[in-house]
Design an enzyme around this catalytic site. Structure first.
Site, PDB file in Angstrom:
ATOM      1  N   LYS A  53       1.081  -1.234  -0.065  1.00  9.12           N
ATOM      2  CA  LYS A  53      -0.022   0.494   0.002  1.00  9.12           C
ATOM      3  C   LYS A  53       0.897   1.430  -0.277  1.00  9.12           C
ATOM      4  CE  LYS A  53      -3.510  -2.615   2.431  1.00  9.12           C
ATOM      5  NZ  LYS A  53      -4.917  -2.756   3.406  1.00  9.12           N
ATOM      6  N   GLN A  97      -4.514  -1.288   9.379  1.00 10.03           N
ATOM      7  CA  GLN A  97      -4.144  -3.033   9.125  1.00 10.03           C
ATOM      8  C   GLN A  97      -5.371  -3.963   9.971  1.00 10.03           C
ATOM      9  OE1 GLN A  97      -3.187  -3.132   5.504  1.00 10.03           O
ATOM     10  NE2 GLN A  97      -3.824  -5.336   5.977  1.00 10.03           N
ATOM     11  N   ASP A 120     -10.479   2.708   4.390  1.00  9.07           N
ATOM     12  CA  ASP A 120     -11.479   1.886   4.448  1.00  9.07           C
ATOM     13  C   ASP A 120     -12.855   1.969   3.973  1.00  9.07           C
ATOM     14  OD1 ASP A 120      -9.574  -0.458   3.048  1.00  9.07           O
ATOM     15  OD2 ASP A 120      -9.202  -0.792   5.661  1.00  9.07           O
TER      16      ASP A 120
END
Ligand code: NDP
Length: 301
Positions: A53, A97, A120
């Site tokens: 990422k 994460q 997200d």
């Protein structure tokens, strides 16, 4: 039946080029999108995801900050870090994460992120807005699925979609997006009775189960479209050097000739997920700065 291979790798690459151009244009207005990725602990798979990422952000000219915290970090400390990032004007997207260690309340952490920086799309406000059909940051994998479907299939109106899986990360939002695109949606899950018969009614099957090659030819009517979200590492039984290989939740070789279109694994939904993270970072930077997010209709959910 001949089938179209829905090429996520190629589509993701095209999307990334589009995003890179738009990042350049934002920079001309003195706005550099910034992404912060927070990793708690040292899970190997999570470390790999975080690295990719951060590298992808750099490639697109997105400012990226990588924050590592030890596995025994307290919830308060993590919440404090998120608060700092919420206040940081150079950061437009915050990603924590997952999974988090069990002593940390994941829901509390996700909801501590400023919803405008929620790249997200897991914040309750974004999930709620999506379910009401309002403007929201959309979780990356579901967004990738819909972009692929629109690109390869076009108008989805009236199609019967069966989504296997009801997680907050994939199944639920995919179904909501299909509904938004005028599909008739059925959610299936571990308690669904006679799943093959339910799936045989589908024009579109989205498999987000987490069970290798679970969906076989018995589940698929002739001409159906199959989107395989699953990523499962299994033992490699052929003679190649690699001990493990990736397969989806769909038995591709058995199913593909019954479908009109299907995503492979790897090379289907997977590459779209990271491209959609970059997409969401750009979206959040535009939202925060009051700049129009001018993505083409077929690149929106
Ligand atoms: P979860 O484990 O959170 O959810 C799995 C879902 O599948 C649940 O709703 C569960 O039902 C359902 N399920 C499990 N067993 C069965 C069964 N026998 N019959 C019918 N339904 C069943 O997984 P995720 O949604 O997070 O992920 C799903 C898959 O997608 C995984 O393979 C994951 O690796 C992959 N993934 C891929 C991504 C990508 O970038 N391509 C990103 C994220 C995930 P119930 O709710 O009843 O338990």
């Amino acid at each position: 039946m001949t089938h179209t291979l829905i090429d996520g790798k190629k589509t993701a690459e095209e999307l990334l080029i589009e995003i890179e151009n738009k990042v350049d244009r934002l920079k001309q207005q003195n706005i550099t999108p910034g992404l912060s990725v927070v990793l708690v602990g040292n899970d190997k798979a999570s470390e790999t995801y975080v690295r990719s990422k951060v590298e992808m952000s750099k490639r697109l000219g997105i400012h990226s900050v990588h924050r590592e915290m030890s596995a025994d970090v307290s919830e308060e400390e993590l919440l404090q870090e998120i608060d700092n990032l919420n206040k940081d004007g150079a950061i437009h997207g915050i990603l924590v994460q997952l999974p988090l260690p069990s002593h940390i309340n994941t829901e509390k952490v996700l909801n501590a992120i400023d919803y405008k920086k929620d790249v997200d799309g897991f914040h309750t406000l974004n999930a709620g807005a999506l379910s009401k059909g309002l403007e929201a940051t959309i979780p990356c994998t579901p967004l990738g699925c819909i972009i692929l479907l629109k690109r390869y299939i076009g108008d989805l109106s009236g199609k019967h979609a069966v989504v296997i899986g009801r997680s907050n990360i994939v199944g639920k939002p995919v179904g909501q997006l299909l509904l938004k695109n005028n599909c008739t949606v059925t959610y299936a899950h571990s308690r669904t009775k006679d799943l093959p018969a339910v799936c045989r009614q589908a024009d579109i099957i989205v498999a987000a189960i987490g069970k290798p090659e679970f969906v076989n030819a018995e589940f698929v009517k002739d001409g159906a479209i199959v989107i395989d979200v699953g990523i499962n590492a299994v033992e490699n039984t052929d003679n190649s050097q690699r001990k493990r290989k990736l397969v989806g939740d769909v038995a591709f070789n058995e199913v593909c000739n019954k479908t009109s279109a299907i995503t492979p694994v790897p090379g289907g939904v997977g590459p779209m997920t990271i491209a959609c993270l970059m997409y969401n970072c750009l979206y959040c930077a535009c939202l925060i700065n009051g700049v129009e997010f001018d993505m083409a209709d077929n690149l929106r959910a």
